[in-house]
Design an enzyme around this catalytic site. Structure first.
Site, PDB file in Angstrom:
ATOM      1  N   LYS A  71      52.155  13.770 -41.805  1.00  0.00           N
ATOM      2  CA  LYS A  71      53.029  14.873 -42.213  1.00  0.00           C
ATOM      3  C   LYS A  71      54.313  14.872 -41.406  1.00  0.00           C
ATOM      4  O   LYS A  71      54.326  14.493 -40.239  1.00  0.00           O
ATOM      5  CB  LYS A  71      52.315  16.200 -41.993  1.00  0.00           C
ATOM      6  N   GLU A 124      36.155  12.474 -42.904  1.00  0.00           N
ATOM      7  CA  GLU A 124      36.220  13.429 -41.784  1.00  0.00           C
ATOM      8  C   GLU A 124      35.898  14.849 -42.261  1.00  0.00           C
ATOM      9  O   GLU A 124      36.022  15.160 -43.441  1.00  0.00           O
ATOM     10  CB  GLU A 124      37.611  13.401 -41.127  1.00  0.00           C
ATOM     11  N   SER A 158      48.893  12.773 -30.557  1.00  0.00           N
ATOM     12  CA  SER A 158      47.508  12.906 -31.024  1.00  0.00           C
ATOM     13  C   SER A 158      46.619  11.785 -30.501  1.00  0.00           C
ATOM     14  O   SER A 158      47.024  10.618 -30.438  1.00  0.00           O
ATOM     15  CB  SER A 158      47.472  12.896 -32.552  1.00  0.00           C
ATOM     16  N   ALA A 159      45.381  12.156 -30.170  1.00  0.00           N
ATOM     17  CA  ALA A 159      44.376  11.161 -29.759  1.00  0.00           C
ATOM     18  C   ALA A 159      44.065  10.188 -30.896  1.00  0.00           C
ATOM     19  O   ALA A 159      43.500   9.114 -30.648  1.00  0.00           O
ATOM     20  CB  ALA A 159      43.101  11.873 -29.312  1.00  0.00           C
ATOM     21  N   ASP A 160      44.447  10.542 -32.125  1.00  0.00           N
ATOM     22  CA  ASP A 160      44.219   9.624 -33.251  1.00  0.00           C
ATOM     23  C   ASP A 160      44.872   8.262 -32.996  1.00  0.00           C
ATOM     24  O   ASP A 160      44.331   7.224 -33.392  1.00  0.00           O
ATOM     25  CB  ASP A 160      44.821  10.193 -34.550  1.00  0.00           C
ATOM     26  N   LYS A 180      36.865  21.804 -33.266  1.00  0.00           N
ATOM     27  CA  LYS A 180      37.629  20.651 -33.759  1.00  0.00           C
ATOM     28  C   LYS A 180      37.405  19.525 -32.751  1.00  0.00           C
ATOM     29  O   LYS A 180      37.799  19.644 -31.592  1.00  0.00           O
ATOM     30  CB  LYS A 180      39.102  21.035 -33.861  1.00  0.00           C
ATOM     31  N   ASP A 202      52.980  15.787 -26.378  1.00  0.00           N
ATOM     32  CA  ASP A 202      51.925  15.957 -27.374  1.00  0.00           C
ATOM     33  C   ASP A 202      51.865  14.741 -28.312  1.00  0.00           C
ATOM     34  O   ASP A 202      52.674  14.584 -29.214  1.00  0.00           O
ATOM     35  CB  ASP A 202      52.169  17.240 -28.180  1.00  0.00           C
ATOM     36  N   VAL A 257      40.301  12.660 -37.031  1.00  0.00           N
ATOM     37  CA  VAL A 257      40.378  11.213 -37.262  1.00  0.00           C
ATOM     38  C   VAL A 257      39.782  10.475 -36.063  1.00  0.00           C
ATOM     39  O   VAL A 257      38.952   9.571 -36.235  1.00  0.00           O
ATOM     40  CB  VAL A 257      41.830  10.774 -37.540  1.00  0.00           C
TER      41      VAL A 257
HETATM   42  N1  PSU Z   1      47.096  16.101 -40.349  1.00  0.00           N
HETATM   43  C1  PSU Z   1      46.969  16.642 -41.574  1.00  0.00           C
HETATM   44  N2  PSU Z   1      45.830  17.319 -41.883  1.00  0.00           N
HETATM   45  C2  PSU Z   1      44.799  17.441 -40.994  1.00  0.00           C
HETATM   46  C3  PSU Z   1      44.937  16.835 -39.706  1.00  0.00           C
HETATM   47  C4  PSU Z   1      46.088  16.189 -39.431  1.00  0.00           C
HETATM   48  O1  PSU Z   1      47.882  16.532 -42.371  1.00  0.00           O
HETATM   49  O2  PSU Z   1      43.777  18.074 -41.321  1.00  0.00           O
HETATM   50  C5  PSU Z   1      43.788  16.914 -38.742  1.00  0.00           C
HETATM   51  C6  PSU Z   1      43.034  15.570 -38.730  1.00  0.00           C
HETATM   52  O3  PSU Z   1      41.660  15.815 -38.483  1.00  0.00           O
HETATM   53  C7  PSU Z   1      43.652  14.868 -37.523  1.00  0.00           C
HETATM   54  C8  PSU Z   1      43.869  16.032 -36.587  1.00  0.00           C
HETATM   55  O4  PSU Z   1      42.834  13.864 -36.969  1.00  0.00           O
HETATM   56  O5  PSU Z   1      44.300  17.096 -37.420  1.00  0.00           O
HETATM   57  C9  PSU Z   1      44.883  15.748 -35.502  1.00  0.00           C
HETATM   58  O6  PSU Z   1      44.911  16.822 -34.614  1.00  0.00           O
HETATM   59  P1  PSU Z   1      45.811  16.743 -33.274  1.00  0.00           P
HETATM   60  O7  PSU Z   1      47.223  16.728 -33.768  1.00  0.00           O
HETATM   61  O8  PSU Z   1      45.438  17.972 -32.513  1.00  0.00           O
HETATM   62  O9  PSU Z   1      45.439  15.452 -32.609  1.00  0.00           O
HETATM   63 MN    MN Z   2      47.972  17.379 -29.789  1.00  0.00          MN
END
Ligand code: PSU
Ligand code: MN
Length: 303
Positions: free
Chosen positions: A159, A25, A140-142, A86, A138, A106
């Site tokens: 994390k 990524e 994540s879309a992951d 992003k 909230d 991701v």
């Molecule tokens: N967690 C980390 N480091 C990162 C990310 C997440 O420890 O760099 C990044 C990754 O690209 C992950 C994204 O897919 O943040 C998730 O963002 P969000 O929580 O907005 O879905």
């Molecule tokens: Mn989010």
């Protein structure tokens, strides 16, 4: 698909010949690590993947096209642009249609990798269910991407800025296998193990490759999350991190940070609160994950 997607020639040739390729990524380089550590890290991941006999393909959006396989100069330019978006699933069409530039998360990287026929992807930590989800919703879309897109994601867990028990519950509900690599506890990025038990464990890249084959040959769509603990010498103290995390979450609330800005904000604060130690740990686990992903890709390609 060739309308929107460009592959570096060496990646296309490897993919067509059935050789091992690992997607990487770009959000971690554009928004996660400071300059010049980001570019040095990219070079280390490149070398680690090649050393294991696979090819690394950094994924990003360049001038409104999906790119599979960025070279060092292209990555340096992308990371330096102030307008690099992003890009998660919901952002992809918008940034492509606007002719823009983006670093893929991701979820964004999984989509692009699947389009390109790449089945193994290496990252640092995945996004998940955030603490306080009852208020914010909230998630994540992951996590939904892992449920639907056929790519194995190698990470060091997630994390502790996230609600880790709820993240695992969500993945269970969505039918995503969560595999401990050489462990039966969920790792938490900077920390090798948490109290959270994993029910599925593999101890070799071959075992993971076999699991991937089995899942996808059954027609069970979706990804697999491979959790690879950070190497021992680089692991950090869980209590120090928990204090930094609580401070960072309070600072985000005080500053009114929301939406996709939350994760970069928290990561930044924690890096500041823990000194350079968290950056060194981040680089070490990224390299460790790239190496394992390459071994899995080689085993998967050999079958
Ligand atoms: N967690 C980390 N480091 C990162 C990310 C997440 O420890 O760099 C990044 C990754 O690209 C992950 C994204 O897919 O943040 C998730 O963002 P969000 O929580 O907005 O879905
Ligand atoms: Mn989010």
């Amino acid at each position: 698909m060739d309308n929107v997607l460009d592959m570096a020639p060496e990646i296309r040739a490897a993919r067509d010949a059935g050789r091992a390729v690992v997607a990487i990524e770009s959000t971690v380089f554009a928004h996660g690590l400071p300059h010049p550590t980001n570019l040095e890290t990219a070079a280390r991941l490149d070398a680690a993947v090649r050393h294991e006999g696979a090819l690394p393909a950094i994924v990003a959006i360049i001038a409104g096209r999906i790119r599979i396989g960025l070279d060092a100069a292209e990555l340096a330019r992308l990371a330096a642009r102030p307008d690099t978006a992003k890009v998660s699933r919901r952002d992809l069409a918008y940034v492509l249609a606007a002719g823009g530039y983006g670093a893929t998360t991701v979820s964004g990287t999984m989509i692009a990798a699947a389009m390109a026929g790449i089945r193994v992807f290496s990252t640092g930590g995945i996004g998940g269910v955030h603490r306080g989800v009852e208020e914010t919703m909230d998630v994540s879309a992951d996590l939904d991407e892992l449920a639907r897109t056929d790519v194995a994601v190698v990470c060091a867990g997630a994390k502790a800025i996230l609600d880790l028990p709820r993240t695992l519950e969500y993945l269970e509900t969505k039918g995503v296998p969560v595999i401990g690599y050489g462990t039966d506890r969920f790792p938490a990025f900077y920390v090798r193990r948490t109290a959270l038990r994993l029910d599925q464990r593999c101890d070799t890249p071959e075992a993971i490759a076999r699991l991937l084959r089995t899942k996808w040959s059954l027609g069970l769509a979706g990804g697999v999350l491979v959790c690879n603990p950070i190497p021992e010498p680089h692991a950090m103290d869980a209590d120090v991190l928990e204090r930094a995390t609580e401070h960072a979450i309070a600072a985000a609330a005080a500053a009114g940070v929301t939406g996709k800005a939350i994760t970069p904000f928290l990561l930044d604060r924690i890096a500041a609160l823990t000194g350079g130690e968290s950056i060194a740990a981040n680089v070490a686990l990224l390299e460790n994950n790239a190496r394992l992903a390459a071994r899995i890709a080689v085993a998967f390609a050999a079958r």
